[in-house]
Design a protein around this motif. Structure first.
Motif, short mmCIF file in Angstrom:
data_model
loop_
_atom_site.label_atom_id
_atom_site.label_comp_id
_atom_site.label_asym_id
_atom_site.label_seq_id
_atom_site.Cartn_x
_atom_site.Cartn_y
_atom_site.Cartn_z
N ASN A 22 0.85 -1.19 0.00
CA ASN A 22 0.00 0.00 0.00
C ASN A 22 0.89 1.24 0.00
OD1 ASN A 22 -1.71 2.14 0.53
ND2 ASN A 22 -2.96 1.03 2.00
N PRO A 23 0.97 1.98 -1.13
CA PRO A 23 1.84 3.16 -1.18
C PRO A 23 1.46 4.24 -0.18
CG PRO A 23 1.12 2.50 -3.38
CD PRO A 23 0.28 1.75 -2.40
N ASP A 24 0.19 4.27 0.22
CA ASP A 24 -0.27 5.30 1.16
C ASP A 24 0.27 5.08 2.56
OD1 ASP A 24 -1.75 6.53 -0.87
OD2 ASP A 24 -3.48 5.24 -0.49
N THR A 25 0.37 3.80 2.96
CA THR A 25 0.85 3.50 4.31
C THR A 25 2.31 3.06 4.33
OG1 THR A 25 0.11 1.18 4.15
CG2 THR A 25 -1.48 2.79 4.99
N GLY A 26 2.85 2.70 3.14
CA GLY A 26 4.23 2.24 3.08
C GLY A 26 4.43 0.86 3.68
N ALA A 27 3.38 0.04 3.67
CA ALA A 27 3.46 -1.29 4.28
C ALA A 27 2.67 -2.29 3.45
CB ALA A 27 2.93 -1.26 5.72
N TYR A 28 3.00 -3.57 3.64
CA TYR A 28 2.25 -4.65 3.00
C TYR A 28 0.98 -4.93 3.80
CZ TYR A 28 5.82 -5.88 -0.44
OH TYR A 28 6.68 -5.87 -1.51
N GLU A 29 -0.13 -5.18 3.09
CA GLU A 29 -1.40 -5.49 3.73
C GLU A 29 -2.02 -6.72 3.08
OE1 GLU A 29 -3.76 -1.99 3.31
OE2 GLU A 29 -2.42 -0.74 4.52
#
Length: 211
Positions: free
Chosen positions: A142-149
């Motif tokens: 997720n580019p918005d959170t900078g983490a994998y979901e």
């Protein structure tokens, strides 16, 4: 910060930014925005139009402003646009003043900021490929959170990536095993078991005892 309520915008605290500020100020729309919509801020200044994509942030939607987005000084007329499938809806317009700075070219971006933002997101996604999750679903970046979901896309049958069985291996049920030979044989490239080694060594000792 702008405020959203019932598809109406209010200037709120205004836009604490100056011309040519870069990555130091944010454009935020706070409020109870309807779920399932994508949001774009339409911005007009000096008769020119720019489009700025907004992403979910705490309390609403927003983005960090770049020098291109703030390349002009003067009154910025802003209108929030929401899209959901083929549905499109606009709020009223508000005006915010951006004071001039003594630097920069003072030209609006040739390509709307929304498209440059989309290009950055694509580049970010390309550099973060999907991963396999422990619960049987793909993990997506997720580019918005900078983490994998975790996504709702299941992994292939078996819970992992597809694979090919190489030389010297075999699958028994759902167990990957070494494909061994039960005896030492000429031209057999498979490894032999310890039991076969023990038998072979024993036969050699017997043979040596007869010499």
């Amino acid at each position: 910060m702008l405020r959203f309520e019932g598809w109406r915008l209010e200037a709120g605290d205004g836009l604490d930014a100056r011309q040519h500020d870069n990555l130091s100020r944010s454009l935020t729309v706070a409020g109870e925005l309807p779920a399932g919509w994508s949001w774009t801020m339409l911005v007009q200044c000096q008769g020119k139009l720019n489009l700025i994509a907004l992403s979910p942030v705490e309390g609403g939607v927003g983005t960090v402003l770049t020098e291109d987005m703030l390349s002009l000084s003067g009154y910025y007329t802003m209108q929030l646009r929401g899209t959901q499938g083929e549905m499109v809806r606009h709020t009223n317009t508000v005006q915010l003043f951006v004071p001039a700075s003594l630097s920069g070219s003072g030209t609006w971006p040739t390509v709307p900021s929304e498209f440059a933002q989309a290009e950055e997101r694509i580049a970010s996604l390309n550099s973060h490929p999907p991963k396999t999750g422990a619960d049987g679903y793909w993990l997506l970046y997720n580019p918005d959170t900078g983490a994998y979901e975790e996504s709702d896309i299941p992994l292939p049958d078996g819970g992992g990536m597809g694979y090919e069985i190489g030389s010297g291996l075999k699958v028994t049920g759902n167990i990957l095993e070494v494909d061994t030979a039960e005896a030492a044989e000429q031209d057999n490239t498979r490894p032999i078991t310890s039991a076969a080694v023990y038998t072979t060594v024993g036969n050699i000792e017997i043979l040596l005892g007869t010499i």
